[in-house]
Design a protein around this motif. Structure first.
Motif, PDB file in Angstrom:
ATOM      1  N   PRO A   1       0.817  -1.224   0.000  1.00 17.09           N
ATOM      2  CA  PRO A   1       0.000   0.000   0.000  1.00 17.09           C
ATOM      3  C   PRO A   1       0.848   1.271   0.000  1.00 17.09           C
ATOM      4  O   PRO A   1       2.030   1.249   0.329  1.00 17.09           O
ATOM      5  CB  PRO A   1      -0.784  -0.094   1.316  1.00 17.09           C
ATOM      6  CG  PRO A   1      -0.636  -1.479   1.773  1.00 17.09           C
ATOM      7  CD  PRO A   1       0.656  -1.978   1.234  1.00 17.09           C
ATOM      8  N   ASP A   2       0.181   2.371  -0.353  1.00 19.28           N
ATOM      9  CA  ASP A   2       0.844   3.670  -0.346  1.00 19.28           C
ATOM     10  C   ASP A   2       0.654   4.413   0.979  1.00 19.28           C
ATOM     11  O   ASP A   2       1.501   5.229   1.360  1.00 19.28           O
ATOM     12  CB  ASP A   2       0.284   4.544  -1.477  1.00 19.28           C
ATOM     13  CG  ASP A   2       0.565   3.944  -2.842  1.00 19.28           C
ATOM     14  OD1 ASP A   2      -0.349   3.918  -3.690  1.00 19.28           O
ATOM     15  OD2 ASP A   2       1.714   3.502  -3.064  1.00 19.28           O
ATOM     16  N   TYR A   3      -0.487   4.179   1.640  1.00 23.13           N
ATOM     17  CA  TYR A   3      -0.824   4.930   2.847  1.00 23.13           C
ATOM     18  C   TYR A   3      -1.241   3.954   3.950  1.00 23.13           C
ATOM     19  O   TYR A   3      -1.889   2.946   3.684  1.00 23.13           O
ATOM     20  CB  TYR A   3      -1.984   5.901   2.573  1.00 23.13           C
ATOM     21  CG  TYR A   3      -1.734   6.828   1.416  1.00 23.13           C
ATOM     22  CD1 TYR A   3      -2.259   6.565   0.160  1.00 23.13           C
ATOM     23  CD2 TYR A   3      -0.958   7.980   1.586  1.00 23.13           C
ATOM     24  CE1 TYR A   3      -2.029   7.406  -0.906  1.00 23.13           C
ATOM     25  CE2 TYR A   3      -0.724   8.823   0.520  1.00 23.13           C
ATOM     26  CZ  TYR A   3      -1.256   8.534  -0.721  1.00 23.13           C
ATOM     27  OH  TYR A   3      -1.020   9.375  -1.767  1.00 23.13           O
ATOM     28  N   TRP A   4      -0.890   4.338   5.195  1.00 22.04           N
ATOM     29  CA  TRP A   4      -1.152   3.482   6.349  1.00 22.04           C
ATOM     30  C   TRP A   4      -1.817   4.263   7.483  1.00 22.04           C
ATOM     31  O   TRP A   4      -1.520   5.432   7.693  1.00 22.04           O
ATOM     32  CB  TRP A   4       0.152   2.909   6.903  1.00 22.04           C
ATOM     33  CG  TRP A   4       0.819   1.939   5.999  1.00 22.04           C
ATOM     34  CD1 TRP A   4       1.750   2.218   5.032  1.00 22.04           C
ATOM     35  CD2 TRP A   4       0.621   0.526   5.965  1.00 22.04           C
ATOM     36  NE1 TRP A   4       2.141   1.062   4.398  1.00 22.04           N
ATOM     37  CE2 TRP A   4       1.468   0.005   4.959  1.00 22.04           C
ATOM     38  CE3 TRP A   4      -0.177  -0.368   6.687  1.00 22.04           C
ATOM     39  CZ2 TRP A   4       1.533  -1.351   4.650  1.00 22.04           C
ATOM     40  CZ3 TRP A   4      -0.112  -1.713   6.394  1.00 22.04           C
ATOM     41  CH2 TRP A   4       0.732  -2.203   5.384  1.00 22.04           C
ATOM     42  N   GLY A   5      -2.693   3.570   8.220  1.00 19.15           N
ATOM     43  CA  GLY A   5      -3.207   4.101   9.459  1.00 19.15           C
ATOM     44  C   GLY A   5      -2.278   3.764  10.611  1.00 19.15           C
ATOM     45  O   GLY A   5      -1.228   3.137  10.416  1.00 19.15           O
ATOM     46  N   GLN A   6      -2.679   4.164  11.813  1.00 22.93           N
ATOM     47  CA  GLN A   6      -1.840   3.972  12.998  1.00 22.93           C
ATOM     48  C   GLN A   6      -2.053   2.610  13.665  1.00 22.93           C
ATOM     49  O   GLN A   6      -1.219   2.198  14.476  1.00 22.93           O
ATOM     50  CB  GLN A   6      -2.121   5.083  14.014  1.00 22.93           C
ATOM     51  CG  GLN A   6      -1.695   6.459  13.540  1.00 22.93           C
ATOM     52  CD  GLN A   6      -0.207   6.510  13.278  1.00 22.93           C
ATOM     53  OE1 GLN A   6       0.608   6.199  14.137  1.00 22.93           O
ATOM     54  NE2 GLN A   6       0.173   6.914  12.070  1.00 22.93           N
TER      55      GLN A   6
END
Length: 122
Positions: free
Chosen positions: A109-114
């Motif tokens: 993925p390009d973006y991640w949550g915490q």
């Protein structure tokens, strides 16, 4: 600021259920395929499930097939992971992630949550 915000984690007994939510903050989720990943202590992060932009395509890790269901509500800008019949080995920090195209996003993925902690224990 673009953010993916997970919620819904907690402590549950074996055989129980939880529903995780991933909300976009400053982030229009229906532009992206979305995935759930998890990382248990001492183990590498692994893919759990992913869903295409339209929701028409989904994929699951073999270990969760038949127990977990991924879905999305683009109007609510939220993606869900319904987890049933939870097992102690499902204990991990669960992360929401986003990217395109969806097959690539399922791996990298390009973006991640915490992340949100899920603990399955009696």
């Amino acid at each position: 600021q673009l953010q993916l915000v997970e919620s819904g984690g907690g402590l549950v007994q074996p055989g129980g259920s939880l529903r995780l939510s991933c909300a976009g903050s400053g982030f229009i989720l229906d532009y992206y395929a979305i995935g759930w990943f998890r990382q248990a202590p001492g183990r590498e992060r692994e893919g759990v499930s992913c869903i295409s932009r339209s929701g028409g395509s989904t994929d699951y890790a073999d270990s969760v097939k038949g127990r977990f269901t991924i879905s999305r509500d683009n109007a609510a800008n939220t993606v869900y992971l319904q987890m049933n019949n939870l097992k102690p080995e499902d204990t991990a920090v669960y992360y929401c992630a986003a990217g395109q195209p969806w097959k690539t996003m399922c791996i990298n993925p390009d973006y991640w949550g915490q992340g949100t902690q899920v603990t399955v224990s009696s």
